[in-house]
Every structure is written in structure tokens, then in C-alpha cells.
Design an enzyme around this catalytic site. Structure first.
Site, PDB file in Angstrom:
ATOM      1  N   ASN A   7      56.100  44.794  30.824  1.00 13.21           N
ATOM      2  CA  ASN A   7      55.369  43.694  31.445  1.00 13.21           C
ATOM      3  C   ASN A   7      53.919  43.811  30.975  1.00 13.21           C
ATOM      4  O   ASN A   7      53.146  44.597  31.500  1.00 13.21           O
ATOM      5  CB  ASN A   7      55.501  43.852  32.974  1.00 13.21           C
ATOM      6  N   ARG A 105      58.661  40.591  30.086  1.00 15.19           N
ATOM      7  CA  ARG A 105      58.077  39.410  30.699  1.00 15.19           C
ATOM      8  C   ARG A 105      57.319  38.682  29.590  1.00 15.19           C
ATOM      9  O   ARG A 105      56.452  39.266  28.939  1.00 15.19           O
ATOM     10  CB  ARG A 105      57.105  39.823  31.805  1.00 15.19           C
ATOM     11  N   HIS A 194      54.016  32.267  36.891  1.00 18.95           N
ATOM     12  CA  HIS A 194      54.445  33.174  37.962  1.00 18.95           C
ATOM     13  C   HIS A 194      55.897  32.900  38.365  1.00 18.95           C
ATOM     14  O   HIS A 194      56.320  33.237  39.469  1.00 18.95           O
ATOM     15  CB  HIS A 194      53.581  33.027  39.245  1.00 18.95           C
ATOM     16  N   LEU A 223      49.822  35.105  45.779  1.00 22.94           N
ATOM     17  CA  LEU A 223      48.367  35.272  45.853  1.00 22.94           C
ATOM     18  C   LEU A 223      48.008  36.674  45.376  1.00 22.94           C
ATOM     19  O   LEU A 223      48.077  37.644  46.137  1.00 22.94           O
ATOM     20  CB  LEU A 223      47.877  35.050  47.297  1.00 22.94           C
ATOM     21  N   ARG A 255      39.232  33.178  38.321  1.00 23.06           N
ATOM     22  CA  ARG A 255      39.493  31.872  37.698  1.00 23.06           C
ATOM     23  C   ARG A 255      39.164  30.760  38.692  1.00 23.06           C
ATOM     24  O   ARG A 255      39.416  30.909  39.887  1.00 23.06           O
ATOM     25  CB  ARG A 255      40.967  31.750  37.314  1.00 23.06           C
ATOM     26  N   LEU A 298      39.497  40.693  46.930  1.00 21.45           N
ATOM     27  CA  LEU A 298      39.331  40.145  48.274  1.00 21.45           C
ATOM     28  C   LEU A 298      38.864  41.188  49.284  1.00 21.45           C
ATOM     29  O   LEU A 298      38.136  40.878  50.227  1.00 21.45           O
ATOM     30  CB  LEU A 298      40.651  39.524  48.731  1.00 21.45           C
ATOM     31  N   GLU A 398      58.641  41.703  40.324  1.00 18.90           N
ATOM     32  CA  GLU A 398      58.844  41.013  39.040  1.00 18.90           C
ATOM     33  C   GLU A 398      59.655  41.872  38.065  1.00 18.90           C
ATOM     34  O   GLU A 398      60.515  41.362  37.352  1.00 18.90           O
ATOM     35  CB  GLU A 398      57.486  40.668  38.424  1.00 18.90           C
TER      36      GLU A 398
HETATM   37  P1  ADP Z   1      47.835  40.793  39.706  1.00 19.06           P
HETATM   38  O1  ADP Z   1      47.751  39.303  39.809  1.00 19.06           O
HETATM   39  O2  ADP Z   1      46.799  41.374  38.773  1.00 19.06           O
HETATM   40  O3  ADP Z   1      49.227  41.342  39.525  1.00 19.06           O
HETATM   41  P2  ADP Z   1      48.011  41.816  42.412  1.00 19.06           P
HETATM   42  O4  ADP Z   1      49.161  40.986  42.841  1.00 19.06           O
HETATM   43  O5  ADP Z   1      48.203  43.283  42.330  1.00 19.06           O
HETATM   44  O6  ADP Z   1      47.315  41.287  41.116  1.00 19.06           O
HETATM   45  O7  ADP Z   1      46.821  41.520  43.437  1.00 19.06           O
HETATM   46  C1  ADP Z   1      45.571  42.140  43.270  1.00 19.06           C
HETATM   47  C2  ADP Z   1      44.635  41.654  44.342  1.00 19.06           C
HETATM   48  O8  ADP Z   1      45.223  41.876  45.642  1.00 19.06           O
HETATM   49  C3  ADP Z   1      43.334  42.432  44.388  1.00 19.06           C
HETATM   50  O9  ADP Z   1      42.377  41.876  43.521  1.00 19.06           O
HETATM   51  C4  ADP Z   1      42.916  42.283  45.823  1.00 19.06           C
HETATM   52  O10 ADP Z   1      42.061  41.154  45.927  1.00 19.06           O
HETATM   53  C5  ADP Z   1      44.171  41.982  46.577  1.00 19.06           C
HETATM   54  N1  ADP Z   1      44.505  43.025  47.551  1.00 19.06           N
HETATM   55  C6  ADP Z   1      45.191  44.157  47.359  1.00 19.06           C
HETATM   56  N2  ADP Z   1      45.272  44.858  48.518  1.00 19.06           N
HETATM   57  C7  ADP Z   1      44.624  44.130  49.465  1.00 19.06           C
HETATM   58  C8  ADP Z   1      44.351  44.287  50.853  1.00 19.06           C
HETATM   59  N3  ADP Z   1      44.766  45.378  51.514  1.00 19.06           N
HETATM   60  N4  ADP Z   1      43.665  43.317  51.486  1.00 19.06           N
HETATM   61  C9  ADP Z   1      43.251  42.227  50.823  1.00 19.06           C
HETATM   62  N5  ADP Z   1      43.469  42.013  49.509  1.00 19.06           N
HETATM   63  C10 ADP Z   1      44.146  42.944  48.841  1.00 19.06           C
END
Ligand code: ADP
Length: 435
Positions: A7, A105, A194, A223, A255, A298, A398
Site C-alpha cells: 500500500n 492498492r 478511498h 475521515l 487539502r 486534528l 484497507e
Molecule cells: P491517512 O489518511 O494518512 O491514512 P489516518 O486515517 O491514519 O490518515 O488519519 C490520520 C489523522 O487521524 C491524523 O492526522 C489525526 O488528525 C487523526 N487522529 C488520529 N488519532 C486521533 C485522535 N485520537 N483524535 C483525533 N484525531 C486523531
């Protein structure tokens, strides 16, 4: 049967190995036997390599990587990562011949692929031809295919599992942009992304609800750093927020998501911004990061809000507003809703985001159980028992979705092996596996 999954993202290369029974797939995703990852952006000039294996000790290593954008350097380090499968303390299998199939992927399958396909010369050429539509991803996906072929030989079957495929049946009204008709001839239409994640969480939600996917109307909210929604009916995506590229739709980590296209014309004509600068602005300097001026993460935004940072609060409010209006749009396409599903880094972990999003839909008698919402839910229904719409948190898988897709393709192929095996591996399109 050992299935290796690759991936590749723009800033990372993840990989894992699943061992599956040839007879049947488990209902719940099993743990991979080996997991490896490379982060190209951890530190300048270095690549962070990490490996976890059920067989041995975990491995963490920084490798010199003068130029992470150099494909030869990337290939060498990816090869090194894969060799830890059969070498050193993380050794999990005896030799590369113990890998029976590889699943990749692939972000963009264009209009050509509506399902996963076995890789051959034609498939590789198509993925290459689609690079202009996914310049940050398709080259890395293709490189992964070449590396696996070099390590495992041409006879190990490899499958391309496309992020666009799940959305390939969008109705025309949802897929076509209201630009000049010629855009369609140029391939400019909404593809959606996605898809591997949206498909998996929809399937898993149906299993958790004990209902058939075919009878459910679902909205899945992926998200993560990238964010998108999908409206799913009869197990198919009928609308989604990402479009021609993964830039359309919701506000994301860095983005912008959708903005008035007039802004882009204004920036180019009146502000002298070049296309490359615009690309950088929209992909890397917008979203949570651009509005807050702090971070794309976040968690950092939420900490800043607790310290009364107003830009962080504005970023959070716009982020929530965009998800709510996106869900409104998906609702209109679905004409009803059985379950709202949250997944990926933010969707799985942020109780605050889930609460803020659900608040707007109470008029549908959609009721979040606030205790369950704050209980770090995993694959759980977090709606109250009275709620007329179920609300689920599903951990996206995934890599498992890719591995199980390969397993199904191989088993489907086994049925037809007699009489047509010669078509595979000689560079022709395999008529059984390519639609
Ligand atoms: P990607 O799209 O790169 O695969 P992920 O699905 O791993 O990303 O999501 C990453 C994002 O998840 C981080 O940038 C963060 O904003 C958010 N995140 C991860 N853990 C938490 C949490 N405990 N609370 C809020 N946001 C979180």
C-alpha cells in the site's frame, strides 16, 4: 496461502503479510503475520523503517535517503523492507517462494477498471497512462508492482486493487461535471477515491448490524488525513464527495477540498500564482493546516482550541460544517438512511467530531449515545436504542480488503483454470480477470 499487500502512499510505503486458509475467509479480519512501513518524510535525508512480525522482535531503523523523491532510492529501501520477511530477526517465511500472491492498492484505475485485476503488461501500461490523474500515487503503486516482480519472479500472481473501482457505478448524474460536454471525452468526470475503505466498512457495518448489505442505505465517512464520504445503496457507491481527483469535496488535513473554481482563476490572473504554486496551496497549505496555521493533525488543533486559539476554532468549525453539508448531499442521493458510519484516523478516534457531526441530523431521529461515543468504540454501534438511524464506528482495514479481494480472485480463477491459464503472464489481458 500467504498474501503480501503493498500500500504505497505519497509519503509512506506500508506492507503486510496475511496467511489465509485456502478453504474460506474468516468473518473478522485476522492480524497480519508481518507488517512493515517506511515513512519517507519523518526526517530530512532519512527514511524511517519499522517492521513488526509475529515471529520475532520488532525492528526500527533510520536509513539514509538523500532524496526521497528519487525512485531508485525508494525502490532500494522498499526492497530492503520486503527482504525482512525472509531475512534477519523479523524473518516470518522461509523464502520468497512462500508468498503466493501480491495485492497492490492502486489509487487510480480510471474508466478502465471497475474491479480488481491481475497485473500484466497491459494493466501496468494503463496504470502508467493514468499517472497524470494521480501523479503522487500511481507512480509509487507501479514501482511496488515492479519491485515485487523483481523479488518474487513473474509467476507470482499480482493483483491491482483500485481505490476508484467501488465508485465505478456512480449514476451519470453524479459522475458527470456540468462543464463542456467534451470534458467527458477527455476523461474528465467524477471517479471518487478511498473506495477500498468505503467498501470494507460498508460490508463490515452490514455484518455488525446483522443485515444484508443489499437492503441497506448507508453513508460512510472516511475521515483521515484525506477525507471523503460515500452514499451506498445495494452495496454500491451511488455518490461520493471526491471527484476527478482526491482534492474535491470535504476539507481535509492539508487539502482544501471543494472551493469556488473562480478563486483559482482569480489567483492565477490577478495574483500571478503559477499552477505549481496553486497545486502546493491546495494540497499542502490548506485544510486544517492552512486555516489554523498550526497543523494538519486534528489532535493538535483540539489542543490549541482548548488554549483559546481562534484560528484553530475556525478550522474546526469549517471542517465540521463541510462534513455536515457533505452528508446532506449524500442523504439527498440516497433518499433515506439506515446507518451513518465513521472510519479512519479522525472518524475512529474523535468523539468530538462524531458528536458535532451527528448533532446536525437529530431531526432524522438519529441519536448518538454520548457514553458509547466516548468509550473508544471499535466496530460498534454507538446510537441510542431509540435512534432510528444506526451510528457505527468501524475500524477501516484497507490492507485486509486488498488481501481478501486477492483471495477471491484466486479462488474464482481456480474454478476456471482449465483451458485458459495460458493467457496469463504473457502480456495479454487475462479475459477472466479483466473487465
Ligand atoms: P491517512 O489518511 O494518512 O491514512 P489516518 O486515517 O491514519 O490518515 O488519519 C490520520 C489523522 O487521524 C491524523 O492526522 C489525526 O488528525 C487523526 N487522529 C488520529 N488519532 C486521533 C485522535 N485520537 N483524535 C483525533 N484525531 C486523531
Amino acid at each position: 496461502m500467504n498474501i503480501l499487500v503493498l500500500n504505497a502512499g505519497s509519503s509512506s510505503q506500508k506492507s503486510c503479510l496475511y496467511s489465509l486458509s485456502a478453504a474460506q475467509l474468516p468473518d473478522v479480519p485476522p492480524e497480519p503475520r508481518w507488517e512493515g512501513a517506511i515513512d519517507w518524510t519523518d526526517r530530512p535525508g532519512k527514511a524511517r523503517l519499522s517492521v513488526k512480525s509475529s515471529a520475532g522482535k520488532p525492528l526500527e531503523k533510520m536509513l539514509p535517503c538523500e532524496d526521497a523523491s528519487n525512485s531508485a532510492t525508494r525502490s532500494d529501501i522498499t526492497r530492503y523492507l520486503l527482504e525482512t520477511l525472509w531475512q534477519g530477526e523479523t524473518k516470518t517465511i522461509a523464502s520468497p517462494t512462500d508468498i503466493h500472491a501480491v495485492g497492490h492498492r492502486v489509487v487510480h484505475g480510471g474508466q478502465t477498471y471497475s474491479e480488481a485485476v491481475r497485473v500484466n503488461r497491459t494493466v501496468k501500461a494503463t496504470i502508467r497512462a493514468l499517472i497524470p490523474l494521480a501523479p503522487a500515487h500511481n507512480p509509487a503503486n507501479l514501482a511496488g508492482i515492479e519491485i515485487a516482480e523483481a523479488l518474487l519472479g513473474p509467476d507470482t500472481p499480482q493483483f491491482a486493487v483500485f481505490d476508484t473501482a467501488f465508485h465505478s457505478h456512480l449514476p451519470k448524474a453524479a459522475a458527470v461535471y456540468p462543464g463542456p460536454y467534451e470534458w467527458l471525452d477527455w476523461g474528465i468526470r467524477r471517479y471518487g477515491f478511498h473506495g477500498i475503505s468505503h467498501e470494507y466498512v460498508a460490508y463490515r457495518a452490514a455484518a455488525l448490524l446483522g443485515r444484508s448489505l443489499a437492503e441497506l442505505k448507508l453513508i460512510t465517512c472516511h475521515l483521515g488525513n484525506g477525507c471523503s464520504l460515500a452514499a451506498i445503496r445495494n452495496g454500491r457507491s451511488i455518490d461520493t464527495t471526491m471527484g476527478f481527483t482526491p482534492l474535491e469535496g470535504l476539507m481535509m488535513g492539508s487539502r482544501s477540498g471543494s472551493v469556488d473554481p473562480g478563486i483559482l482563476l482569480y489567483l492565477m490572473r490577478d495574483r500571478g500564482i503559477s499552477p505549481d504554486e496553486l497545486d502546493m496551496m491546495l494540497h499542502q497549505q490548506s485544510g486544517l493546516k492552512g486555516l489554523s496555521g498550526i497543523s494538519n493533525d486534528l489532535r493538535t488543533i483540539q489542543k490549541a482550541i482548548s488554549e483559546r486559539n481562534e484560528r484553530a476554532k475556525l478550522a474546526f468549525d469549517v471542517y465540521i460544517h463541510r462534513i455536515r453539508t457533505g452528508i446532506g448531499a449524500m442523504l439527498a442521493s440516497l433518499d433515506g438512511l439506515d446507518a451513518l458510519i465513521f472510519t479512519a484516523g479522525v472518524g475512529e478516534n474523535s468523539a468530538e467530531v462524531r458528536a458535532n457531526v451527528c448533532q446536525a441530523f437529530r431531526f432524522l431521529n438519529l441519536e448518538l449515545d454520548s457514553q458509547l461515543n466516548c468509550s473508544r468504540p471499535r466496530d460498534l454501534d454507538i446510537a441510542t436504542s431509540e435512534s432510528q438511524v444506526r451510528i457505527l464506528v468501524v475500524q477501516t482495514q484497507e490492507d485486509w480488503q486488498i488481501a481478501s479481494t486477492c483471495w477471491r480472485k484466486i479462488n474464482q480463477r481456480e474454478k476456471y483454470r482449465l483451458g485458459s491459464a495460458s493467457a496469463v503472464g504473457n502480456g495479454d489481458v487475462d479475459p477472466l480477470l479483466v473487465k
